[in-house]
Each structure stands twice: as structure tokens, then as C-alpha cells.
Design a protein around this motif. Sequence first.
Motif, PDB file in Angstrom:
ATOM      1  N   HIS A 169     -15.799  43.652  23.658  1.00  0.00           N
ATOM      2  CA  HIS A 169     -16.013  42.361  23.747  1.00  0.00           C
ATOM      3  C   HIS A 169     -16.562  41.701  25.297  1.00  0.00           C
ATOM      4  O   HIS A 169     -17.239  40.688  25.405  1.00  0.00           O
ATOM      5  CB  HIS A 169     -14.584  41.456  23.605  1.00  0.00           C
ATOM      6  N   ASN A 205     -19.580  39.255  25.878  1.00  0.00           N
ATOM      7  CA  ASN A 205     -19.504  38.049  26.611  1.00  0.00           C
ATOM      8  C   ASN A 205     -20.633  37.903  27.737  1.00  0.00           C
ATOM      9  O   ASN A 205     -21.110  36.933  27.764  1.00  0.00           O
ATOM     10  CB  ASN A 205     -18.143  37.808  27.000  1.00  0.00           C
ATOM     11  N   ARG A 256     -19.638  37.549  19.836  1.00  0.00           N
ATOM     12  CA  ARG A 256     -18.827  37.295  20.729  1.00  0.00           C
ATOM     13  C   ARG A 256     -17.481  36.871  20.235  1.00  0.00           C
ATOM     14  O   ARG A 256     -16.541  37.603  20.279  1.00  0.00           O
ATOM     15  CB  ARG A 256     -19.405  36.432  21.893  1.00  0.00           C
ATOM     16  N   ASN A 268     -14.099  39.381  19.710  1.00  0.00           N
ATOM     17  CA  ASN A 268     -12.646  38.800  20.369  1.00  0.00           C
ATOM     18  C   ASN A 268     -11.724  38.863  19.515  1.00  0.00           C
ATOM     19  O   ASN A 268     -10.513  39.348  19.659  1.00  0.00           O
ATOM     20  CB  ASN A 268     -12.921  37.350  20.808  1.00  0.00           C
ATOM     21  N   LYS A 290     -10.627  42.599  18.864  1.00  0.00           N
ATOM     22  CA  LYS A 290      -9.629  42.894  20.041  1.00  0.00           C
ATOM     23  C   LYS A 290      -8.352  42.435  19.755  1.00  0.00           C
ATOM     24  O   LYS A 290      -7.208  43.247  19.991  1.00  0.00           O
ATOM     25  CB  LYS A 290     -10.452  42.517  21.354  1.00  0.00           C
ATOM     26  N   VAL A 317     -10.094  29.891  22.220  1.00  0.00           N
ATOM     27  CA  VAL A 317      -9.817  31.139  22.888  1.00  0.00           C
ATOM     28  C   VAL A 317     -10.309  30.963  24.420  1.00  0.00           C
ATOM     29  O   VAL A 317      -9.893  31.785  25.075  1.00  0.00           O
ATOM     30  CB  VAL A 317     -10.748  32.293  22.017  1.00  0.00           C
ATOM     31  N   TYR A 318     -11.550  30.376  24.362  1.00  0.00           N
ATOM     32  CA  TYR A 318     -11.955  30.199  25.802  1.00  0.00           C
ATOM     33  C   TYR A 318     -11.517  29.274  26.514  1.00  0.00           C
ATOM     34  O   TYR A 318     -12.186  29.146  27.916  1.00  0.00           O
ATOM     35  CB  TYR A 318     -13.626  30.178  25.546  1.00  0.00           C
ATOM     36  N   ASP A 324      -7.315  37.517  29.732  1.00  0.00           N
ATOM     37  CA  ASP A 324      -8.658  38.477  29.973  1.00  0.00           C
ATOM     38  C   ASP A 324     -10.046  37.692  30.026  1.00  0.00           C
ATOM     39  O   ASP A 324     -10.701  38.025  30.663  1.00  0.00           O
ATOM     40  CB  ASP A 324      -8.658  39.643  28.978  1.00  0.00           C
ATOM     41  N   HIS A 325      -9.976  36.689  29.046  1.00  0.00           N
ATOM     42  CA  HIS A 325     -11.122  35.593  29.330  1.00  0.00           C
ATOM     43  C   HIS A 325     -10.435  34.430  29.358  1.00  0.00           C
ATOM     44  O   HIS A 325     -10.441  33.914  28.127  1.00  0.00           O
ATOM     45  CB  HIS A 325     -12.045  35.902  28.069  1.00  0.00           C
TER      46      HIS A 325
END
Lengths: 230, 647
Positions: free
Chosen positions: A60, A64, A207, A211, A214, B122-123, B210-211
Motif C-alpha cells: 500500500h 500511495n 491504491r 488499502n 491491508k 480513509v485518507y 499509517d496514512h
Amino acid sequence: MSGTIRSVSVVWLLLLCLVLCRTLTGTGAAPICANAQAGCYAVSLANLFDRVVQHSARMHGISNDLHSEFEQYFLPSKNQVGRVGRNCHTSTILTPNGKENAQRMAREELTEVILKLLVAWRDPLWHFHRSMAHHHDFTNFSSDKALEMSDMVHELRKGVERVAEKMQTLGLMSDPVNSQVSPEALPPPDSGEWRRMKDYDLLYCFRRDSNKVKNYLKILKCRIVPEHGC
Amino acid sequence: MKKPSEAVLLLLLLFFAPHAKGTRFSPPGKPALTRCRSPEKETFTCWWEPGPDGGLTTTYALYYRKENSEAVYECPDYHTAGENSCFFNKNDTSIWVNYNITVVATNTLGSTFSDPVDIDVVYIVKPNPPEKLTVTVMEDKGWPFLRVSWEPPHKADTRSGWITLIYELRVKLEGEDDWEMHLAGQQKTFNIFSLRSGGTYHVQVRCKPDHGFWSEWSSTSYIKVPDYFHREKSAWILIMVFTAFIFLILTWLLHMNSHSLKHCILPPVPGPKIRGFDEKLLKNGKSEDIFSALVVSGFPPTMSSNCEDLLVEYLEVYVPDEHELMLEEGKDLHDHCLKSEGSTSDNDSGRGSCDSHTLLMDKCGEAKEQGRQTEQEERPVETQRHQKEWNEDTLPYAHEDTVSPDMSSGRVKTWPSVFCPLPQYSSSPPNHTSSLEIAKQHCLSDSLFPPGSTSSYLTHPGHSTKETLGPSRWEFSLSNKQPRSLHPQMQTRQQLQARSDINLSNVGCEQAPVGLLPPTARPTEYVEVQRVNEEDMVLLKPVASGRGCGDGCPRLRQAEDYSKVKGVNSDHTLLLQREVMGEEAERCPCQDQETNGETDSCITSSTVTTTQKPPACNYTAAAVQDKMAPTVSGYVDTASIFTLPTY
């Protein structure tokens, strides 16, 4: 003079042998077996899960990076993201979109979803890598990342399969997962659909899917072997 | 006065009227979504910034569309998250789904849509800060360290693995400004080492998916580290004491062995030893004693020693016929000795005894021989003077030392060729002739000429006929046997000699055993070569005799140019030519003195000016000139000049 050269060469050879032996013995190149058998190196489920989780996280991360690189250099406008997101070829695969949904899903299903995703992305990534190599717009670093990404997808799938096997052997999962996961059983990906995707859309979709993988793996791990890092 | 102010007011009113009227209603300005955040990846909130409302009450609405769906939904919750916000709860939130959100501002005049924003939950995750931060001081082998532990934010579900958080903490000492950052990863505990004893620390922690976005820093936790010095200090104290002890020992050892060490490192330099030198005397401070100790008897010779001691013995040299014997040096020595006593002004040390007028006066009987002579020396005979010297001086006879004459530059001394009566030979009572002879012999023998000198003035007793008459030499031949048959020069000389003999004999040298000196002595003048002019002519000048001269003598003598050297003949003898400067007449009166022996009168008469000329002198002078010019070689002596006309 010749004597010294000989001695030096002998020394170098010895050193090389030592290094090789160390590498050979240290890393333990024996294949991993779900069951501890002769000639196999048995890895615990927790260990397997850790490996897989880390692998997926790395995958991931690479995706990214590639996506942000793409976005930075080739797409100044941000608003194109929305337009793209609906055309992912993996949208046909039903994936849980929330924590409750994911937690409600059985581990076998979850594993199946993961495997489906990974399988779905094997070819597109490979083609993507090849197209990146041909396009000289990309840097070598991006090309290497794309290649690594495709490899990782492949290996992650194998790892997840191994985990599934392990779970099945341990009785944590039932058999039907394996049968569904087999690549032959899966419908072949739409051969044409992903080809129409542009590179950027492909990266965007992957991407997100990485995710998902993961996250699902982590959920599985924490559900099955919660003692480490959950 | 009022009118302009009113006009100004009006203008102002007109200018500001439209503005003063207040609001111009317009549709609302465009709002803008500032941010959307999800704290746990299950819900999210979006905030927008309202634009200018256009003067009317404006309402805002948020609409969103999900990915792959055309349905437009409005924000379910405008209030939970505050003003100008929209809160999406769990039911409305879909992860991995693209949201297209738009805010609309509406007022009575119209509505304005904001720019759409695409988000994926998510981001946009920004968790809450970690909770329950605890810091404790732990000890590791005597050294303290901080153990920091915390809890993830309670909303974030990390247990199920839904969210993976990584943590970061920072530490600083109280009072400082710089934080020390530590990335803790996914662990929830952390150890901090390298603490300062007694310091108070501030600790904070934060987390991040993590992100996603970093959370805010947690509340500060304070911890005071206790003092841990005692343990280290005791060890340091021990070390210091030990070091000091060793240092003392080393110092003591060095002190004990200082001398030997000094000898090793800096070996003593051997000092000079002076025999007889006593350092204690130095310390006493009496330099005289020291130096007297250093003084070796006999060196250096003090001035009190007799001058005669310094005199070197003459070398008695017998020179064969070719050489002319001259004896001067001995006299010169004496002259020097006398001079050293400050008798004369002449500092020519190269003079022989014969040369020195004082010496001649004093040491008439000296039997000294010179070792060296120069060719150019000319020795006028000055018997008179010598006689005088002899009369007055007793010392020279005993002298045997000689001082070698040296030529002072530019001055050639004329040496009298006669100092024949030498004390050595004169042991017998005066037998005048014999003594004279002896003296002559000695004198002649004593006189030394350089080998090249071919002056023939070697007149031995019995060699009266010798052709010693070199052109440039003048010599007294004391031989009384000289035949008169010699050529005029010889005759002259003989006459001279005779006269000199007579003079010599007449001179009364009481002390001189020789007794050769006639009392009346013609004044023999030294001719001093004053210079050599460019024509290679030696200019002679009569030297004022020290004692024989009267008052006016030196004055006049120096004034006249005595004679010129015409040349040097083959015999290395100087040919003198008396320069006629109208002064010949002076000599003339002296001729009378031959008989009377009154030196003084002669001298004085010689001081007569040129105008005075005894009548006979004219002839004499002329004769002299005639004679002298071509033929005379050798000394030109006053005596000779005077004697010439006596033919």
C-alpha cells in the motif's frame, strides 16, 4: 610475488565462502510449510500473519507513493479524482465498506475477498509496469516501484493463500475458502475494461484496493491472533 | 464661513450616501469547504467557510453524492460538530467510497454553490491524542531513566485492527525550549535515558494512522528526576584522593632525586679552570687580588724595565767588498730608546742609529750593526754631532741591542756612514789613528748594505784606495792612509776623511774609550729625503739635528730644500744634486768651522739667510755646483760642500 597473490586469493575465497555460508544458513532458505514436516520450516500463524500484514502495508505504501507522484506531475487539478473513482474494474467485487461490515464478515469470506482483490490486480499491474517502462515520462524510480508493486501483489496473494491454508489446517477456517480462492475458479478479469483505464485511474483504484487488503488482513489477524500488536 | 462647511458636508454625504445607505442585498457569496476530518475512520465531519452573506440571512446546506450513485443527500447533522459543519455518523459514512460534497449558501436573493470536494474517508483520518500518559522514573544499574506509557485514543479502534496507529512523543527539560522527539512506532511504552539528575521533564505524545494526519499533542506530563549524584561522587572522591596521593609521592621522589635527575637531564658544563684563579677572591670582590694572582711574574713586561733591556743585540755582519757597511741600526736603537723617552719628534722607527741625530750625538762609540738597510738611505756624516753624542752619552756603548731601522714611508734617512768609533773595539786608550782605523773598520764593517748595493764605500783600514766611492754613497773613510793621489773626489773624500779623522780625533770623547771624537766636529747634517717628486727625484732636506742645532737651526733647515737626487746610478746609489736655491751661502760660513770645531757657530752661521754670503762661499757654491752636479754621487754634506773649495 606469485606467492603473495596466491595467499591473497585464498584468503578472499575463504571470506567469500564464509559469507555465503552465513547467508545460506542464517536466513534459513528452507520452504515454509504449514505443517512442520521434514525439510520444511514451520512458521506459526501469528508469524505468517505478521508477514502478510507487513507485506500488504508495504504494498500500500508503494501504491500511495506512486499515486501521489502521478497526481503531482500529471494531474494539477484535484477534481478529477471523483470522476475517476467510479470506473475501477474491481468495483464488481463486494467489499465491506465499514468496520461493522468487515467485522461481521466471516473470516473465510474476508480471506476470499482479499484473494479476489489480489488476483484481480495481478494483470493490470503487470501491464501498467510495462506501459510505464515504455513511457519515458516516468522516472526510473517510478518504473521500479510499479514493478515492485506487481511483484508484491503476486507474492501477497501467495502469502495470503498460505495463511488460509494454515488456518484451515488449524481449523480456524473451513475448506470452502480454498476452493473459491483458486484462481481458475475466479471469473477472469474483464480483459478489456482495465485496459481502458488510464494510468492515473489505475493507480487510484489500486491504491484504494491495497488499502482494503491491508485493512482486511489486519482485521483477520487481530481476530485470529490478537496477541501481537492489536 | 458656514457655506463652505456646508458644501463640504454635502459633498461628503453625497459621496458616502450610497455606502451610508447600508447594505446592498446580494446573493450570498460562495462558501468553501475548508476541511473534513474523521477521528476514527468511522465518522467524519466537514467544515466550511461561509462567504459574504450579501447582507441577507444566508443558510447553508451541504449536499453530497456518493461514488457510483447519482443520489444527492443532504448533510444529516449540522449541529453536532458546531457551526458551519456537517457531521456524518456511522451509518452515513462509507469507507473506501468517494464522497462528492458541496455546500450551498442560500439567501433570499439566491444561492451560491461552493466548489465540490472529493474525499475518501480513509485518507482524512486524524485521530484524537493518546490518553492516559504516564511517566515514571525507573532505575537501570544505578542510572535513572523515564518510562513513558500511554493509551490510544478511546475512539480509535485499534484492538480490532481497524486502525493502526503509530505514536510519537517528545520530552524536554523544564525551562528549555527544544523538544526531544522520539518515534515510538506502534508500541505504547517508551524509555528515555540520559537524564539529568534533579531535572524536571515534560513529556507529550501524539499519534497518527499509517496514512493520515497527526493528532494533537497530548496533555503534558511532568516528572522530576531525583538526584543521583552520591553514587558517582563517592567514586570520584576516591579517584581524586588516589591521584593526589600519587602526585605527592611523585613529587617527593623527584625532590629526593633532584640532583641525580639534574645530572641526567642537564649535565653540568665543565667550567674553565684558570690556574691561580681563585673564585673566592671574586666573591670577596677585590679584583686587584684576583688579577694580581693571574699576573705571572715577568709577563707582561712593565714599563719600568729598562729601555735598554728591550734593545736587541746587533748582528755583526761582515760584508765583503761589494757591500757597503753601514752601521746605523745600533744607533738608531738608541735613538729609539731615547725617543721613547720623548727626546725627539722624529718617529721614524726605521732609522738606524747612524740616522738618528740624537743617537749620533749620544752613541758615538757604539759598535752596533744593523741588520737591514735600505738602498736609498743616505748617511751624511755628521761627526760633530756624533761627537757630541758621544760626549754626552755613556749608555750607548754598552748597548748591544739594535733596533732594526725601518723605512718610514716617504722619508729616507740618510745614514751617516761613519760611526766608526765603536766601543767594542775601543778598549785601548786612544790611539787616534789606530782607534780610528779600528773604528772605521768596525764602522765600515758594521754598515750593511743590501746586497745589491754596489756602493763602494767599503773602506777597510788599509783599503784606502778602494773604489768604494760609489756615486751615491758617501762615506767616511777613516783611513788616514789615503793617498792624495786619488782623483779629486777621492781626494776630497780623503780630505774629508782626514778632516773627519781629525774631527773625530779632535772630538773629545771622555767616556768613549775610542776617543775618536774630535772636540770640534763639523756639524754633519743629516739629509733627509723628504719626498720623491714626479721626476723621480728625491728631494732631500736637511734634518735639523737635535742637539747640535741651535735655536734657529731647525727653522732654517726645514725651509730649504736640501738637494735633489739626480738619479740612481748603477750601483744603486743615489745621485744627489744639491738644489741651488740661493742658499748655498749658508754653508759657507761653516767651512770655517772645520778648523775651529765650533758646531754652534757653524750651525748658526748656517742659519744665515741666503743673502748673507761669505764671499768665499760664492765660489764655493759655484764650485760646488759645478762639481756636484755631474759628478757628485752620494751624500751631499755640508761638510763636503764646504770642503770643496779648499782644493
